[in-house]
Design a protein around this motif. Structure first.
Motif, mmCIF file in Angstrom:
data_model
loop_
_atom_site.group_PDB
_atom_site.id
_atom_site.type_symbol
_atom_site.label_atom_id
_atom_site.label_comp_id
_atom_site.label_asym_id
_atom_site.label_seq_id
_atom_site.Cartn_x
_atom_site.Cartn_y
_atom_site.Cartn_z
ATOM 1 N N PHE A 275 0.841 -1.196 0.000
ATOM 2 C CA PHE A 275 0.000 0.000 0.000
ATOM 3 C C PHE A 275 0.874 1.243 0.000
ATOM 4 N N ASN A 276 0.639 2.140 -0.963
ATOM 5 C CA ASN A 276 1.439 3.363 -1.021
ATOM 6 C C ASN A 276 0.557 4.598 -1.187
ATOM 7 N N GLY A 277 -0.705 4.486 -0.789
ATOM 8 C CA GLY A 277 -1.620 5.615 -0.910
ATOM 9 C C GLY A 277 -1.742 6.399 0.386
ATOM 10 N N GLU A 278 -2.788 7.211 0.452
ATOM 11 C CA GLU A 278 -3.038 8.018 1.642
ATOM 12 C C GLU A 278 -3.823 7.196 2.657
ATOM 13 N N ASP B 275 -6.475 -2.173 2.978
ATOM 14 C CA ASP B 275 -6.068 -0.947 2.267
ATOM 15 C C ASP B 275 -7.028 0.163 2.636
ATOM 16 N N PRO B 276 -6.636 1.221 3.300
ATOM 17 C CA PRO B 276 -5.280 1.423 3.825
ATOM 18 C C PRO B 276 -5.040 0.613 5.087
#
Length: 207
Positions: free
Chosen positions: A7-10, A24-25
């Motif tokens: 996971f590389n999002g907000e 996720d997240p």
């Protein structure tokens, strides 16, 4: 067990009813504690309990607009300004430190009917907007927990007898909150020195 390495999002869109640890997240993690064989997770603004791969929120609310220290009542109603440490007690209770609210909050029976109360430091609810200093009710006072004062209490640990040890960062001291009726606070160690002196962690070992 925790987080999602892909996971590389907000960190948005949290599910307040609970979510898998690898969701996720992923669940934000700051400090961890064992309570009755379950994992307690302090995220700075919330406390979650993990039961296997699923977690549920026990206290705090990151999405609430009014930032406050609220240490009373049902654990779901507890609010912290800057949570900074959590510890499991031998009787299965949890204790949470709020550095900016400047108090220790006990979360008893976290797997059951959890009703919180402050045990040392700031005794009353406080809005962040009303603070004139960098923490609420600043002081360096030992004695009964209701009268004791800290300056940025953080990172509690507990021993086998249920005594709690905390870092009183602004006063550069390690303090003990006794497992007695008054939760008596006493100074164990003064590590004072240059301003850059600070303690990051403690543990209890063999008494």
């Amino acid at each position: 067990l925790a987080g999602n390495p892909y996971f590389n999002g907000e960190l948005e869109g949290w599910n307040p009813a609970g979510q898998p640890l690898l969701a996720d997240p992923p669940l934000r993690m700051r400090h961890l504690a064992d309570v009755g064989g379950r994992l307690a997770i302090e995220t700075q603004t919330e406390v979650w309990l993990a039961d296997g791969a699923d977690v549920r929120r026990l206290a705090g609310d990151e999405l609430e607009q009014e930032v406050q220290y609220q240490p009373f009542g049902p654990c779901a109603d507890v609010r912290v300004m800057i949570g900074n440490g959590i510890a499991g007690l031998p009787n299965g209770d949890l204790v949470l430190a709020d550095t900016r609210g400047n108090g220790l909050i006990e979360l008893p029976s976290p797997m059951g009917t959890c009703t919180a109360a402050p045990i040392a430091g700031t005794p009353e609810a406080t809005l962040e907007i009303d603070l004139t200093d960098d923490a609420a009710a600043i002081g360096d006072i030992d004695g009964p927990g209701a009268d004791a004062r800290f300056y940025g209490v953080q990172r509690p640990v507990a021993d086998a007898d249920g005594n709690i040890y905390v870092i009183d960062a602004g006063n550069t001291k390690v303090k003990r909150v006794a497992n007695d009726a008054e939760r008596t606070v006493s100074t164990v160690f003064d590590y004072g020195g240059p301003e850059e002196y600070f303690v990051l962690a403690m543990t209890a070992m063999d008494g």
